[in-house]
Design an enzyme around this catalytic site. Structure first.
Site, short mmCIF file in Angstrom:
data_model
loop_
_atom_site.label_atom_id
_atom_site.label_comp_id
_atom_site.label_asym_id
_atom_site.label_seq_id
_atom_site.Cartn_x
_atom_site.Cartn_y
_atom_site.Cartn_z
N SER A 196 0.79 -1.24 0.00
CA SER A 196 0.00 0.00 0.00
C SER A 196 0.82 1.29 0.00
CB SER A 196 -0.96 0.02 1.19
OG SER A 196 -2.13 -0.71 0.89
N LYS A 199 0.33 3.82 -2.76
CA LYS A 199 -0.63 4.92 -2.72
C LYS A 199 0.06 6.30 -2.65
CE LYS A 199 -4.47 2.36 -0.59
NZ LYS A 199 -3.90 1.01 -0.38
N SER A 386 -5.87 4.05 4.19
CA SER A 386 -5.41 3.10 3.16
C SER A 386 -6.61 2.61 2.35
CB SER A 386 -4.66 1.92 3.79
OG SER A 386 -3.87 1.27 2.81
#
Length: 551
Positions: A196, A199, A386
């Site tokens: 993640s 991102k 997230s």
């Protein structure tokens, strides 16, 4: 004896009370967690704490019990969070209500409009905090505080990064945010699966391509010469059908305006002798043609981490009342949103057919439009919680702005192109999606720290939400339950990344000398390491930066 409220207290009370109420649940837990590093943290926060004390001094000359309690809570928050300039607290969506209020009241420069978004408590638009308020170290002249040395950092980080519990493949980089100079590197150019932390790249690319003020529109249009109403998806995953829109675009508002426009049209037709019967049925269709390619992520259908990626959905296709985290999702979010829109129109006196798919023509007349919060707010929400649905939507907004197909492939190509324009180190980088759920994503620690440094550049205020959206250790988002008993609590702001066998952490920290550092630590292992042990190892690395000094 009743002590009258002092004038300064009356002015400041709403802000102090809001802060005290919101942080109340955290204070007991945080007090124990931050005891060990409190002395060290006090040294780092002396200058801003002195300023905060001067501001609050008039409020506590003759305090009542309530005033003393709330004032003490506010000061406690300053000690815990001033270094990371998180003026907290955080609401249920993971957004920092008081941080926005503080930024709006103290600064009117820099960043994007954060008004009218989830968690924004004021009526007046609040700009995103500028570099000085968010980046404590960057605001100081270069050289005003000593920079850690590569040798000293290597001495403390090297043994920690070499710990076998982190897995077989490891990389780490530390960068001085004031100068952009790399202070430490191990496997800096090795491309690993970022999970993640992808991102961060998605955020920088979207803000660069579409801009922080861009809002995603959802429209209801009427095809000319027909009674066909088309619900046109613009790619807003935060569109909500819930009664409390909480600053998001509301499907209910869209139904209100659409019904009003249709009724006005019928009244006009009836007045001209046309067929304007009150109960006339309209044909309802929905248009998802803005997106290209498959809607199903490579991880497969039915995953609780992500709904099918479509240009039209309500509440991220969630089948419960959650707003973040894993949840069961609709198999067809677009059809569900259209059916909900039909129900809402029915409640407002407009009868429709069962919704079907269509594509609005260029001649269609807009009946009503609702728009998402600005991209700057979506970026913050994505990073704090997230949020995979927002991440994939932002990648497609990047693709649309860059003239690429709004698909997984197009989003990846557009992200790569935007970062290339910024001159960032892209060797080995691959963007297979916007969320980081795809193991085909590859990033280097070098690129992650370069992205963070770019977001701190005073000449790029549009990128500031990348930093203000990072979770705060021990307080918010995906770091709210980590760093227990570690000195990095309240000092580290970082994006986490977790897949089976993959653990990453990238963000910022202020060291004991007041220097703001960017860091990225990536680990990958097959067979997988113990997740809790590996995450604790990464947290220890970041906490070590907070307490090191290392100059």
């Amino acid at each position: 004896m009743v002590v009258p409220e002092l004038r300064p207290w009356r002015a400041a009370r709403p802000h102090v009370v809001r802060v005290a109420r919101s942080v109340g649940p955290h204070l007991v837990r945080v007090a124990e967690a931050v005891k060990p590093p409190l002395v060290r943290a006090a040294e780092a926060v002396k200058p801003p704490l002195a300023r905060a004390t001067e501001v609050l001094k008039p409020l506590v000359k003759r305090p009542s019990t309530v005033q003393f309690t709330t004032g003490a809570a506010a000061l406690g928050l300053v000690v815990a969070a001033t270094v990371v300039t998180a003026a907290g607290p955080w609401d249920s969506t993971g957004q920092r209500t008081a941080e926005r209020d503080w930024a709006a009241s103290r600064e009117r420069a820099g960043g994007a409009d954060h008004g009218s978004v989830p968690g924004a408590s004021g009526k007046e638009p609040a700009p995103a905090p500028s570099a000085v308020s968010v980046l404590a170290g960057v605001g100081s002249p270069v050289g005003s505080v000593p920079s850690p040395t590569e040798k000293a950092l290597g001495g403390v980080l090297g043994p920690l990064l070499d710990n076998p519990s982190l897995g077989s493949d490891r990389a780490g980089v530390v960068v001085d945010m004031a100068t952009g100079k790399r202070l430490y590197g191990k496997g800096a150019g090795t491309a690993l699966t970022p999970a993640s932390t992808t991102k961060i790249a998605t955020a920088v690319a979207a803000l660069t391509a579409a801009g922080p003020d861009h809002r995603i529109a959802t429209r209801a249009v009427l095809e000319p010469g027909t009674e066909e109403v088309v619900l046109v998806g613009g790619g807003d995953p935060t569109l909500t059908a819930r009664k409390d829109a909480d600053g998001n675009a509301s499907l209910r508002d869209l139904a209100d305006d659409t019904a009003r426009a249709l009724k006005a049209r019928r009244t006009g037709k009836a007045g001209k002798g046309g067929k304007g019967g009150k109960g006339a049925e309209v044909t309802l269709s929905y248009d998802t043609s803005l997106y290209a390619g498959t809607a199903v992520h490579p991880i497969g259908a039915g995953n609780t981490n992500l709904a099918p990626v479509t240009a039209l959905m309500a509440d991220e296709g969630r089948l419960d009342d959650s707003s973040s985290g894993p949840a069961d999702r609709s198999d067809d979010p677009a059809a569900d949103a259209a059916e909900k829109f039909a129900d809402l129109l029915h409640e407002r006196g407009i009868e429709t057919t069962v919704p079907g798919t269509s594509k609005a023509s260029a001649r269609a007349k807009t009946l009503a439009t609702v728009k998402s919060p600005p991209l700057s707010a979506l970026v913050e929400r994505m990073l704090t919680s997230s949020d995979n649905d927002i991440a994939e939507a932002l990648a497609r907004q990047t693709a649309l702005a860059a003239g690429e197909p709004a698909s997984f492939k197009g989003g990846g190509a557009a992200t790569h192109e935007q970062l290339k324009k910024l001159g960032l180190p892209l060797k080995g980088a691959k963007f297979a999606d916007g969320s980081g759920l795809d193991r085909a994503d590859k990033l280097t620690a070098d690129l992650l720290t370069a992205l963070l440094a770019e977001a701190a550049d005073p000449d790029r205020p549009e990128l500031r939400p990348v930093l203000t959206g990072l979770p705060v250790a021990g307080f918010t988002g995906t770091l709210s339950k980590r760093y227990a008993g570690q000195p990095g609590t309240g000092l580290v702001r970082a994006k986490t990344g977790t897949l089976t066998g993959v653990h990453t952490l990238a963000g910022t920290v202020v060291d004991t000398d007041g220097r703001l550092l960017a860091f990225a630590f990536l680990t990958e292992s097959d067979p997988p390491t113990d997740a809790a042990t590996t995450q604790q190892g990464l947290d220890t690395l970041a906490s070590t930066l907070a307490t090191c000094g290392c100059n």
